[in-house]
Design an enzyme around this catalytic site. Structure first.
Site, PDB file in Angstrom:
ATOM      1  N   ASP A 194      40.956  49.673  66.661  1.00  0.00           N
ATOM      2  CA  ASP A 194      42.083  50.497  66.207  1.00  0.00           C
ATOM      3  C   ASP A 194      43.049  49.654  65.365  1.00  0.00           C
ATOM      4  OD1 ASP A 194      43.190  49.032  68.253  1.00  0.00           O
ATOM      5  OD2 ASP A 194      43.996  50.758  69.356  1.00  0.00           O
ATOM      6  N   SER A 195      42.738  48.353  65.210  1.00  0.00           N
ATOM      7  CA  SER A 195      43.460  47.509  64.250  1.00  0.00           C
ATOM      8  C   SER A 195      43.333  48.071  62.842  1.00  0.00           C
ATOM      9  CB  SER A 195      42.926  46.076  64.285  1.00  0.00           C
ATOM     10  OG  SER A 195      41.518  46.067  64.105  1.00  0.00           O
ATOM     11  N   LYS A 218      35.709  50.848  73.775  1.00  0.00           N
ATOM     12  CA  LYS A 218      36.590  49.797  74.337  1.00  0.00           C
ATOM     13  C   LYS A 218      37.884  50.434  74.811  1.00  0.00           C
ATOM     14  CE  LYS A 218      38.626  46.439  71.725  1.00  0.00           C
ATOM     15  NZ  LYS A 218      40.063  46.696  71.951  1.00  0.00           N
ATOM     16  N   ASP A 273      36.828  51.573  69.473  1.00  0.00           N
ATOM     17  CA  ASP A 273      38.064  51.395  70.233  1.00  0.00           C
ATOM     18  C   ASP A 273      38.645  52.770  70.541  1.00  0.00           C
ATOM     19  OD1 ASP A 273      39.617  49.411  71.257  1.00  0.00           O
ATOM     20  OD2 ASP A 273      40.499  48.797  69.348  1.00  0.00           O
ATOM     21  N   GLU A 276      41.733  49.469  76.568  1.00  0.00           N
ATOM     22  CA  GLU A 276      42.717  48.437  76.931  1.00  0.00           C
ATOM     23  C   GLU A 276      43.259  48.712  78.338  1.00  0.00           C
ATOM     24  OE1 GLU A 276      45.837  47.808  74.032  1.00  0.00           O
ATOM     25  OE2 GLU A 276      44.398  47.667  72.391  1.00  0.00           O
ATOM     26  N   GLU A 312      42.516  38.822  75.065  1.00  0.00           N
ATOM     27  CA  GLU A 312      43.304  38.533  73.856  1.00  0.00           C
ATOM     28  C   GLU A 312      44.612  37.822  74.198  1.00  0.00           C
ATOM     29  OE1 GLU A 312      43.945  41.884  71.233  1.00  0.00           O
ATOM     30  OE2 GLU A 312      45.277  40.714  69.926  1.00  0.00           O
TER      31      GLU A 312
HETATM   32  O1  KIV Z   1      41.585  46.654  67.398  1.00  0.00           O
HETATM   33  C1  KIV Z   1      40.999  45.560  67.325  1.00  0.00           C
HETATM   34  O2  KIV Z   1      40.545  45.117  66.259  1.00  0.00           O
HETATM   35  C2  KIV Z   1      40.835  44.805  68.562  1.00  0.00           C
HETATM   36  C3  KIV Z   1      40.438  43.378  68.443  1.00  0.00           C
HETATM   37  C4  KIV Z   1      41.597  42.567  68.022  1.00  0.00           C
HETATM   38  C5  KIV Z   1      39.847  42.870  69.699  1.00  0.00           C
HETATM   39  O3  KIV Z   1      41.059  45.317  69.603  1.00  0.00           O
END
Ligand code: KIV
Length: 269
Positions: A50-51, A118, A89, A120, A187
């Site tokens: 989600d970056s 993924k 994510d 969090e 992280e």
């Molecule tokens: O969103 C993302 O790219 C991430 C990585 C930094 C692990 O969660």
């Protein structure tokens, strides 16, 4: 001719689990088909992070990414890199309870070819992760500095600086492993603590800003290739000066247009 040594092996959950203590895992983010194709036979896993909300959409943090955006980008990545193990994510607000989480992860599975999602969160999210894994969703955990907590935490803070936080992080990793996750991103954690986390669980720990003691590393592609100019976190290594190279190339293009050297006779019909 390829400049890449081709020892590519298509990954699956079992191979990823078995890589613990055998092989360091290389993970990179991708958001589109073009770059995913370049990474496909080099990285062990591709994360549609989600970056993308920051590096792709230019937003301040990851919190406004939506499920539809993640699905759109996951489809682009899976199309460009059909052999890759692709992880989506789950964006902020899509796994606030067990039912919502399962409904939204099923939507990702239905609409994309993602191999896993993924999530969090540590011990606080263990019941949600357990609900997902017992319903056949492959889950990668994410503990330590969690970007989706940035507003509630009041910033991005390196974790594991106190004895109490070290214990919390180890408990988080154990809870996420017990809930059935196949790997965990750790992280922004002090490297001595990341080492203890790595030793405390039997699934691969993928570090970012957590030293070289973990079972693998993940980096955001636009950071490691030097496209993100605003800020370089301490843990990022630039493997390319992407921004400079692109600007030089586009500047050359402009010069060639202005002096009419582009297109040449060979470049016309
Ligand atoms: O969103 C993302 O790219 C991430 C990585 C930094 C692990 O969660």
């Amino acid at each position: 001719m390829s400049i890449i040594k081709n020892d590519f092996e298509k990954m699956n959950i079992t191979k990823i689990r078995n890589s613990k203590n055998n092989k360091k895992l290389t993970v990179i983010t991708a958001y589109d088909a073009l770059f995913a194709k370049l990474f496909e036979e080099i990285a062990d896993m591709i994360l549609v992070g989600d970056s993308l909300n920051m590096s792709f959409a230019g937003r301040e943090d990851t919190l406004s990414a939506t499920l539809n955006q993640m699905i759109y980008h996951t489809n682009a990545v899976c199309t460009g890199a059909p052999k890759a193990f692709v992880i989506t994510d789950m964006p902020f607000g899509t796994y606030i309870n067990k039912d919502e989480a399962l409904k939204n992860c099923i939507e990702v599975y239905r609409q994309t070819k993602a191999a896993a999602v993924k999530i969090e969160g540590g011990a606080d999210k263990a019941d949600i992760i357990k609900h997902l894994t017992t319903n056949s969703i492959a889950v990668m955990g994410h503990i330590g500095l969690m970007p989706q907590y940035v507003r509630s935490e009041g910033g991005y803070k390196v974790r594991g600086k106190t004895h109490q936080d070290e214990k919390q992080l180890i408990d988080d990793a154990i809870a996420v492993e017990k809930a059935g996750a196949f790997a965990i991103v750790v992280e922004g954690v002090m490297s001595n603590v990341a080492k203890k986390i790595t030793e405390a669980v039997n699934i691969p720990i993928i570090g970012i800003g957590a030293g070289n003691v973990t079972d693998g590393q993940v980096l955001v592609w636009s950071d490691m290739l030097g496209f993100f100019e605003e800020f370089k976190p301490k843990f990022v290594r630039h493997y390319l000066n992407g921004a400079d190279l692109v600007k030089e190339a586009v500047n050359q293009y402009r010069n060639d247009v202005q002096d009419s050297s582009f297109p040449s006779a060979e470049e016309e019909y």
